[in-house]
Scaffold this motif. Structure first.
Motif, PDB file in Angstrom:
ATOM      1  N   GLY A 355      46.960  61.557  54.800  1.00 17.82           N
ATOM      2  CA  GLY A 355      46.403  62.771  55.058  1.00 17.82           C
ATOM      3  C   GLY A 355      45.664  62.479  53.554  1.00 17.82           C
ATOM      4  O   GLY A 355      45.024  63.515  52.657  1.00 17.82           O
ATOM      5  N   GLN A 356      45.220  61.495  51.976  1.00 22.59           N
ATOM      6  CA  GLN A 356      45.383  61.027  51.638  1.00 22.59           C
ATOM      7  C   GLN A 356      45.220  60.275  51.369  1.00 22.59           C
ATOM      8  O   GLN A 356      44.586  58.868  51.458  1.00 22.59           O
ATOM      9  CB  GLN A 356      46.421  61.629  50.032  1.00 22.59           C
ATOM     10  CG  GLN A 356      46.887  62.394  50.196  1.00 22.59           C
ATOM     11  CD  GLN A 356      45.259  63.983  49.765  1.00 22.59           C
ATOM     12  OE1 GLN A 356      44.247  63.367  49.054  1.00 22.59           O
ATOM     13  NE2 GLN A 356      45.743  65.425  49.771  1.00 22.59           N
ATOM     14  N   ALA A 357      44.140  59.966  49.992  1.00 19.73           N
ATOM     15  CA  ALA A 357      43.101  58.505  49.658  1.00 19.73           C
ATOM     16  C   ALA A 357      43.206  58.725  47.986  1.00 19.73           C
ATOM     17  O   ALA A 357      42.718  59.351  47.849  1.00 19.73           O
ATOM     18  CB  ALA A 357      41.682  58.128  51.013  1.00 19.73           C
ATOM     19  N   ALA A 358      43.122  57.472  47.781  1.00 19.90           N
ATOM     20  CA  ALA A 358      42.135  57.090  46.655  1.00 19.90           C
ATOM     21  C   ALA A 358      41.299  56.106  46.581  1.00 19.90           C
ATOM     22  O   ALA A 358      41.790  55.205  46.965  1.00 19.90           O
ATOM     23  CB  ALA A 358      43.554  56.694  45.758  1.00 19.90           C
ATOM     24  N   LEU A 359      40.435  56.343  45.258  1.00 19.79           N
ATOM     25  CA  LEU A 359      39.352  55.323  45.149  1.00 19.79           C
ATOM     26  C   LEU A 359      38.775  55.505  43.417  1.00 19.79           C
ATOM     27  O   LEU A 359      38.505  55.695  43.136  1.00 19.79           O
ATOM     28  CB  LEU A 359      38.021  55.726  45.945  1.00 19.79           C
ATOM     29  CG  LEU A 359      36.902  53.898  45.539  1.00 19.79           C
ATOM     30  CD1 LEU A 359      35.880  54.077  46.723  1.00 19.79           C
ATOM     31  CD2 LEU A 359      35.895  54.807  44.575  1.00 19.79           C
ATOM     32  N   VAL A 360      39.167  53.547  43.103  1.00 21.82           N
ATOM     33  CA  VAL A 360      39.008  53.723  41.638  1.00 21.82           C
ATOM     34  C   VAL A 360      37.679  52.166  41.620  1.00 21.82           C
ATOM     35  O   VAL A 360      37.995  50.848  42.232  1.00 21.82           O
ATOM     36  CB  VAL A 360      40.056  53.527  40.733  1.00 21.82           C
ATOM     37  CG1 VAL A 360      40.892  52.050  41.066  1.00 21.82           C
ATOM     38  CG2 VAL A 360      39.437  53.558  38.846  1.00 21.82           C
ATOM     39  N   ALA A 361      37.161  52.287  40.703  1.00 15.67           N
ATOM     40  CA  ALA A 361      35.724  51.117  41.196  1.00 15.67           C
ATOM     41  C   ALA A 361      35.677  51.618  39.267  1.00 15.67           C
ATOM     42  O   ALA A 361      35.216  52.017  38.524  1.00 15.67           O
ATOM     43  CB  ALA A 361      34.538  51.530  40.961  1.00 15.67           C
ATOM     44  N   MET A 362      35.433  49.741  38.995  1.00 20.62           N
ATOM     45  CA  MET A 362      35.297  49.445  37.757  1.00 20.62           C
ATOM     46  C   MET A 362      34.167  47.914  37.308  1.00 20.62           C
ATOM     47  O   MET A 362      34.539  47.399  38.313  1.00 20.62           O
ATOM     48  CB  MET A 362      36.761  49.519  36.520  1.00 20.62           C
ATOM     49  CG  MET A 362      37.035  48.205  37.008  1.00 20.62           C
ATOM     50  SD  MET A 362      38.819  48.223  37.047  1.00 20.62           S
ATOM     51  CE  MET A 362      39.804  49.232  37.075  1.00 20.62           C
ATOM     52  N   THR A 363      33.674  48.149  36.260  1.00 14.65           N
ATOM     53  CA  THR A 363      33.026  46.673  36.239  1.00 14.65           C
ATOM     54  C   THR A 363      34.113  45.788  35.456  1.00 14.65           C
ATOM     55  O   THR A 363      35.392  46.132  35.699  1.00 14.65           O
ATOM     56  CB  THR A 363      31.317  47.153  35.165  1.00 14.65           C
ATOM     57  OG1 THR A 363      32.687  47.572  33.995  1.00 14.65           O
ATOM     58  CG2 THR A 363      31.101  47.630  34.795  1.00 14.65           C
ATOM     59  N   PRO A 364      33.536  43.974  35.922  1.00 13.20           N
ATOM     60  CA  PRO A 364      34.496  43.007  35.831  1.00 13.20           C
ATOM     61  C   PRO A 364      35.431  42.764  34.120  1.00 13.20           C
ATOM     62  O   PRO A 364      36.744  42.653  34.095  1.00 13.20           O
ATOM     63  CB  PRO A 364      34.388  42.632  35.558  1.00 13.20           C
ATOM     64  CG  PRO A 364      32.972  42.392  36.641  1.00 13.20           C
ATOM     65  CD  PRO A 364      32.551  43.712  36.562  1.00 13.20           C
ATOM     66  N   ASP A 365      34.697  44.239  33.565  1.00 15.34           N
ATOM     67  CA  ASP A 365      35.542  44.029  31.523  1.00 15.34           C
ATOM     68  C   ASP A 365      36.389  44.520  31.912  1.00 15.34           C
ATOM     69  O   ASP A 365      37.180  45.341  31.338  1.00 15.34           O
ATOM     70  CB  ASP A 365      34.513  44.190  31.046  1.00 15.34           C
ATOM     71  CG  ASP A 365      33.345  45.634  30.782  1.00 15.34           C
ATOM     72  OD1 ASP A 365      33.496  45.902  31.726  1.00 15.34           O
ATOM     73  OD2 ASP A 365      33.263  45.467  29.842  1.00 15.34           O
ATOM     74  N   GLY A 366      36.398  45.777  32.917  1.00 11.71           N
ATOM     75  CA  GLY A 366      37.657  47.573  33.008  1.00 11.71           C
ATOM     76  C   GLY A 366      36.826  48.295  32.662  1.00 11.71           C
ATOM     77  O   GLY A 366      37.409  49.111  32.936  1.00 11.71           O
ATOM     78  N   ALA A 367      35.793  49.099  32.697  1.00 11.03           N
ATOM     79  CA  ALA A 367      35.033  49.988  32.043  1.00 11.03           C
ATOM     80  C   ALA A 367      35.257  50.766  33.484  1.00 11.03           C
ATOM     81  O   ALA A 367      34.086  50.515  34.419  1.00 11.03           O
ATOM     82  CB  ALA A 367      33.163  49.934  31.911  1.00 11.03           C
ATOM     83  N   VAL A 368      36.285  51.693  33.983  1.00 14.73           N
ATOM     84  CA  VAL A 368      35.375  52.251  35.092  1.00 14.73           C
ATOM     85  C   VAL A 368      34.898  53.629  35.203  1.00 14.73           C
ATOM     86  O   VAL A 368      33.458  53.865  34.362  1.00 14.73           O
ATOM     87  CB  VAL A 368      37.098  53.312  35.218  1.00 14.73           C
ATOM     88  CG1 VAL A 368      37.198  54.585  36.028  1.00 14.73           C
ATOM     89  CG2 VAL A 368      38.142  52.898  35.003  1.00 14.73           C
ATOM     90  N   ARG A 369      33.911  53.284  35.667  1.00 10.50           N
ATOM     91  CA  ARG A 369      33.079  53.575  36.461  1.00 10.50           C
ATOM     92  C   ARG A 369      32.635  54.563  37.747  1.00 10.50           C
ATOM     93  O   ARG A 369      31.947  55.712  37.833  1.00 10.50           O
ATOM     94  CB  ARG A 369      31.989  52.511  36.958  1.00 10.50           C
ATOM     95  CG  ARG A 369      31.437  51.446  36.433  1.00 10.50           C
ATOM     96  CD  ARG A 369      30.492  52.177  35.047  1.00 10.50           C
ATOM     97  NE  ARG A 369      28.960  51.963  36.345  1.00 10.50           N
ATOM     98  CZ  ARG A 369      28.079  52.130  35.035  1.00 10.50           C
ATOM     99  NH1 ARG A 369      28.729  52.978  34.031  1.00 10.50           N
ATOM    100  NH2 ARG A 369      26.803  52.587  35.896  1.00 10.50           N
ATOM    101  N   ALA A 370      33.290  54.896  38.550  1.00 12.59           N
ATOM    102  CA  ALA A 370      34.130  56.401  39.718  1.00 12.59           C
ATOM    103  C   ALA A 370      36.192  56.305  39.783  1.00 12.59           C
ATOM    104  O   ALA A 370      36.283  54.998  39.269  1.00 12.59           O
ATOM    105  CB  ALA A 370      33.359  56.478  40.493  1.00 12.59           C
ATOM    106  N   MET A 371      36.216  57.156  39.644  1.00  5.61           N
ATOM    107  CA  MET A 371      37.533  57.778  39.958  1.00  5.61           C
ATOM    108  C   MET A 371      37.754  58.745  41.076  1.00  5.61           C
ATOM    109  O   MET A 371      37.315  59.581  40.309  1.00  5.61           O
ATOM    110  CB  MET A 371      38.324  58.125  38.516  1.00  5.61           C
ATOM    111  CG  MET A 371      39.834  58.764  38.894  1.00  5.61           C
ATOM    112  SD  MET A 371      40.730  58.433  37.164  1.00  5.61           S
ATOM    113  CE  MET A 371      40.440  57.069  36.857  1.00  5.61           C
ATOM    114  N   VAL A 372      38.209  58.795  42.111  1.00  9.15           N
ATOM    115  CA  VAL A 372      38.674  59.887  43.313  1.00  9.15           C
ATOM    116  C   VAL A 372      40.221  59.746  43.150  1.00  9.15           C
ATOM    117  O   VAL A 372      40.713  58.868  43.928  1.00  9.15           O
ATOM    118  CB  VAL A 372      37.843  59.335  44.662  1.00  9.15           C
ATOM    119  CG1 VAL A 372      38.050  60.812  45.512  1.00  9.15           C
ATOM    120  CG2 VAL A 372      36.388  59.247  44.028  1.00  9.15           C
TER     121      VAL A 372
END
Length: 676
Positions: A355-372
């Protein structure tokens, strides 16, 4: 004549008290031989029920006073609610200066109810509390009417809370529906009514209520939804804003303009029924379609914006001056993430009962680029990427293997993928059968539960937990044997952040989103300083971990995540009974974690980390990196330069990519943290 017989005189009967009087209804009875020894009849007692009622009433007052004093003692101070307090107007920008969201917490510079058109206040009164001007904070008539309608419908169709009760709840109370809270709400409503006029209460309500899309207060709502001040609202616009209070996430104009307009029709009809509008005015308002302001952010950018706003107080505290927050977020990357999640759930979610999903993407230094944070922000603002604590399953195994490497194990050593019994715990592999003697690298790639359990038994669950914490896992970890299989919950954000250390060469990171905060006038309130380079693993261990995770994507359970044009590493995770499925992986430029499951923890239908999560990862990363040149992984580059080529697994580095100088590792890290 003879003498008469002597008169017999009987001695008097003893008595300890005065003789009893006969009652008016007592009849005389003839004396008997035993009359002198019979006890007198019992007297009838006077009725005592009035005294009993009085005593019960007195005790009731005493206990009632004690009962309500419990609530009175915890009531907050309401004397200074009308005093101007801190107000925050927050504009959030992505890394290219594009607007993500605007958040306004109008809790200080209030808009007075009497300064607004009458129909604004009347819209709220008509739809939320028609008897507002007449009750004392609690409306028994309204409660009775709501109870009757709810019973007639068989479910809750109308609430009985007054505007004042709603204000009390919004100001001071938690949203829990407990008896204590409802009592406090009612008492606070009565107390507020005794301290403030009706117009003042309306002012407080209109400036504190939540309208959806992250805005509180009617001024922020008017600017967010319609691009104008609250005093400039038209009738239809006022009806739309008033209608959103019932379900802010659903009825606010930005989330769904058609649903908002349909709700406004109900508000306008209620205004006519209450005598605030005539039929012609209502019909004209219903025929009007206001212009809605559209933000440049994506529909799901609200999850990231909420995450940022929640961290502002810890970063700069509260300020009355509007602020601009510059972030690491990228709207294009976010759009690709939202599309990947929507496409994945749309194609396979129903089949898998996911029913649900989550996605988080960041650069290797931890800077978040996208968040679902879920399927869609409009349907649920709960951020599963940051707040859902779920079991990671085998996605936790990198911490087990890193600990094993630190204790002397090697990737080429032979291990036994076979039955194991650890104090009665007998872990089984997903396929249901064992492979026997295999290299350690194969055990990782094929996600052997038996080998992971044996390694944890060898090095100790405490050591594994310490490794995970060192890499950034903050959620509580149970230091037990089953920790090897990811039985302690983590969030997608912290697990992805921990994998970033594998992607950047072994440096621990703390995921972040805020780069700079400044006022509208340009004053810098906060600017992120690059943290120190704290290694959480040795360079040689990072090389071996890169081998493990590239092998997983090349030949193991993560093949569906493999990218065609660039080196990829990662690990799958599937929990018992298919409650959770994960894929967390990385390239040289991005680290991405994907989770699927159900909010109620219902099991899915054979959903594994190598299935839908790996495909979502692949779809997202393919789009997000399409304009970036392929680059080797940090660990794989070192493998290519320092190990024989036949020992390198899934390394696509060219001769030009390989470091030629001894300080290549440091140069790569400098490049990563210099803005890659």
């Amino acid at each position: 004549m003879g003498k008469p017989p002597p008169k017999i005189v009987r001695p008097p009967t003893r008595s300890t008290g005065a003789p009893k009087r006969r009652g008016p209804n007592t009849t005389s009875r003839p004396a008997t031989a035993h009359a002198d020894s019979a006890p007198p009849p019992p007297p009838k007692r006077r009725a005592t029920w009035p005294y009993v009622l009085m005593m019960l009433g007195a005790w009731g007052l005493i206990f009632g006073g004690l009962f309500f004093s419990h609530f009175l003692s915890s009531l907050p101070d309401v004397r200074n609610l009308m005093v101007t307090g801190p107000s925050q107007d927050i504009t959030i920008l992505d890394d290219r200066g594009r607007s993500i969201a605007r958040r306004g917490l109008t809790q200080g510079a209030m808009v007075r109810a009497e300064d607004l058109p009458d129909f604004v206040s009347n819209a709220f009164i008509a739809i939320e509390d028609r008897r507002f001007r007449h009750h004392l904070g609690i409306d028994p008539i309204g409660l009775g009417r709501a109870a009757f309608q709810n019973m007639s419908a068989g479910h809750v169709v109308q609430g009985g809370s007054t505007l004042t009760q709603q204000l009390a709840k919004n100001l001071f109370l938690s949203p829990s529906r407990t008896f204590d809270r409802k009592i406090q709400e009612a008492m606070l409503a009565l107390y507020l009514e005794s301290r403030y006029s009706k117009n003042q209460l309306l002012t407080l309500y209109l400036n504190r209520v939540y309208f959806g899309a992250g805005v509180y207060g009617i001024e922020a709502a008017a600017q967010k939804f319609f691009g104008k001040h609250a005093s400039e609202l038209g009738l239809t616009e006022a009806a739309m804003i008033a209608g959103s209070v019932k379900a802010p996430a659903r009825y606010n104009p930005v989330a769904d303009v058609d649903a908002s307009l349909a709700r406004a029709q109900i508000v306008l009809r209620a205004m006519q029924d209450a005598g605030f509008l005539d039929d012609n005015t209502r019909a004209m308002a219903q025929a009007t379609r206001p212009r809605i302001m559209r933000a440049s952010g994506t529909p799901g950018a609200g999850w990231f914006a909420d995450w940022i706003v929640a961290r502002l107080n810890d970063t700069i505290g509260t300020t009355a001056e509007p602020v601009i927050v510059e972030t690491s977020f990228d709207l294009d990357t976010q759009m690709q993430a939202e599309r990947a999640v929507a496409a994945g759930l749309g194609a396979d979610g129903e089949k898998l009962n996911a029913g649900q999903a989550a996605l988080v993407a960041m650069t290797p230094d931890g800077a978040v680029r996208a968040m679902v944070g879920g399927r869609e922000y409009a349907g649920s603002t709960f951020n599963r990427a940051t707040d859902a604590v779920r079991q990671p399953g085998s996605a936790f195994k990198p911490f087990v293997y890193l600990t094993a490497l630190e204790h002397g194990h090697t990737l080429d050593e032979t291990v036994n993928d076979g039955p194991v019994d650890i104090h009665g715990w007998k872990p089984q592999d997903f396929e249901g059968h064992f492979k026997g003697e295999i290299p350690l690298i194969q055990a990782f790639a094929e996600s052997s539960n038996s080998v992971a359990a044996q390694l944890t038994a060898d090095v100790g669950a405490r050591a594994v937990a310490q490794t995970a914490r060192r890499l950034g896992i903050a959620s509580p970890l149970m230091e037990v044997s089953s920790l090897a299989l990811g039985t302690s919950g983590v969030t997608p954000l912290e697990l992805t952040g921990a994998y970033a250390a594998f992607a950047n060469g072994g440096i621990g990171v703390q995921p972040f989103g805020i780069l700079r905060i400044k006022t509208r006038s340009g004053k810098i309130l906060y600017e992120r300083k690059p943290p120190g380079s704290d290694a959480v693993m040795s360079a040689s261990d990072n090389i071996q971990m890169t081998r493990l995770m590239t092998e997983t994507v090349a030949t193991g359970t993560g093949k569906a995540a493999r990218l065609a044009d660039r080196p990829t590493a990662g690990k799958t995770g599937t929990t018992q009974d298919f409650h959770d499925a994960w894929f967390v992986g990385y390239t040289a430029d991005l680290v991405c974690g994907v989770w699927i499951g159900n909010d109620n923890n219902a099991p899915m239908v054979k959903a594994t980390g190598g299935g839908l999560p790996a495909r979502i990862f692949n779809g997202f990363m393919t789009q997000a990196e399409q304009n970036l040149p392929p680059r080797p992984l940090v660990g794989s580059t070192l493998v290519a330069s320092e190990q024989p080529q036949d020992q390198v697994t899934a390394v696509n580095a060219t001769e030009d990519d390989k470091p030629k100088k001894p300080d290549a590792f440091q140069r790569i890290l400098n490049g990563l943290f210099g803005g890659t």
